[in-house]
Design an enzyme around this catalytic site. Sequence first.
Site, PDB file in Angstrom:
ATOM      1  N   GLY A 108       0.734  -1.242   0.017  1.00  7.61           N
ATOM      2  CA  GLY A 108       0.040   0.162   0.061  1.00  7.61           C
ATOM      3  C   GLY A 108       0.720   1.288   0.075  1.00  7.61           C
ATOM      4  O   GLY A 108       1.946   1.178   0.344  1.00  7.61           O
ATOM      5  N   CYS A 109       0.178   2.332  -0.529  1.00  2.00           N
ATOM      6  CA  CYS A 109       0.841   3.616  -0.486  1.00  2.00           C
ATOM      7  C   CYS A 109       1.526   3.951   0.907  1.00  2.00           C
ATOM      8  O   CYS A 109       0.686   3.738   1.874  1.00  2.00           O
ATOM      9  CB  CYS A 109      -0.042   4.709  -0.931  1.00  2.00           C
ATOM     10  N   GLY A 110       2.641   4.526   1.129  1.00  2.00           N
ATOM     11  CA  GLY A 110       3.091   4.751   2.339  1.00  2.00           C
ATOM     12  C   GLY A 110       3.788   3.383   2.897  1.00  2.00           C
ATOM     13  O   GLY A 110       4.352   2.725   2.368  1.00  2.00           O
ATOM     14  N   LYS A 111       2.964   2.539   3.938  1.00  2.00           N
ATOM     15  CA  LYS A 111       3.326   1.310   4.473  1.00  2.00           C
ATOM     16  C   LYS A 111       2.059   0.860   4.866  1.00  2.00           C
ATOM     17  O   LYS A 111       1.521   1.179   5.829  1.00  2.00           O
ATOM     18  CB  LYS A 111       4.248   1.320   5.595  1.00  2.00           C
ATOM     19  N   HIS A 180      -5.400   2.140   0.409  1.00  2.00           N
ATOM     20  CA  HIS A 180      -6.024   1.569   1.060  1.00  2.00           C
ATOM     21  C   HIS A 180      -6.781   1.991   2.284  1.00  2.00           C
ATOM     22  O   HIS A 180      -7.873   1.738   2.723  1.00  2.00           O
ATOM     23  CB  HIS A 180      -5.026   0.361   1.730  1.00  2.00           C
TER      24      HIS A 180
END
Length: 275
Positions: A108-111, A180
Amino acid sequence: MNKTDELGPVVEMEATRYSADGVSPVEVNVPTEVPVTIVANDTEVATLMCTPTDLPHLVLGFLFSAGVIRSKEELGACRVDPVRWVAECELSRDPDVELLNRRVYTSGCGKGVMFANVAELAARRPLTTALTVTSRQIDRLASALQGASPLYRRTRGIHTAALSEAGSLPTAWFDDVGRHNAVDKAIGHGLAEGTDLGACVLLSSGRTSSEILHKARRAGIPVVMSRSVPTHQSVLRARDMGVTLIGRAKGKGFVVYAHAERVVPATPSSGSPDR
């Protein structure tokens, strides 16, 4: 007005533009990103890097999608502190500490983060439903998704998600810097409103990777549609889970990667408008 509203989803910042005409200073809109830590019954569950909008829906959607709660009724009061960016939640039962130690960090974007048992449980029983949607409905939803977010048009750095009931146009759209998170907000809103998620199509502007698919399966959503493409793992798992997986949906056709039997193709003689 609270501090969440004061911060807002967009921040104006100074930057430098390079172009064929030279170099010049510019003011640009960039999406806001804050770390929101979810604490349930005094136990830290996760920290989400997110856009500070619709946070109650984000918290509800995340706790449900991650398997920390089994229904919206298990979540009581939830207070978001916009100074410390902490969401303090009261649950009807304490979160499973062993579960919290089994985090899977996703693409996912970032974590992105999900919990291991969600993947295990989702794979056990394929999803069955009588829901079908038409190809015209999917094209219409894709066109609506493309223009749904003023925030994206301002920043070009936002993901959007929504729930469509039986192929109809969504009544609410949710934005976030993380795809997400946007999905969790949409699912959280559906849970809060008592929506029949088993009769819904999940719309997402972002790539459908495995954690997005698991969130949909956890919620019992039988159709997942994205403007982007799925990963190979999400295709394989969608086939096992009984989830219809649609990608490359931009209003003029699309690709169905799993369980195409739920998508009814348009016929040249079909003149009745879809909802």
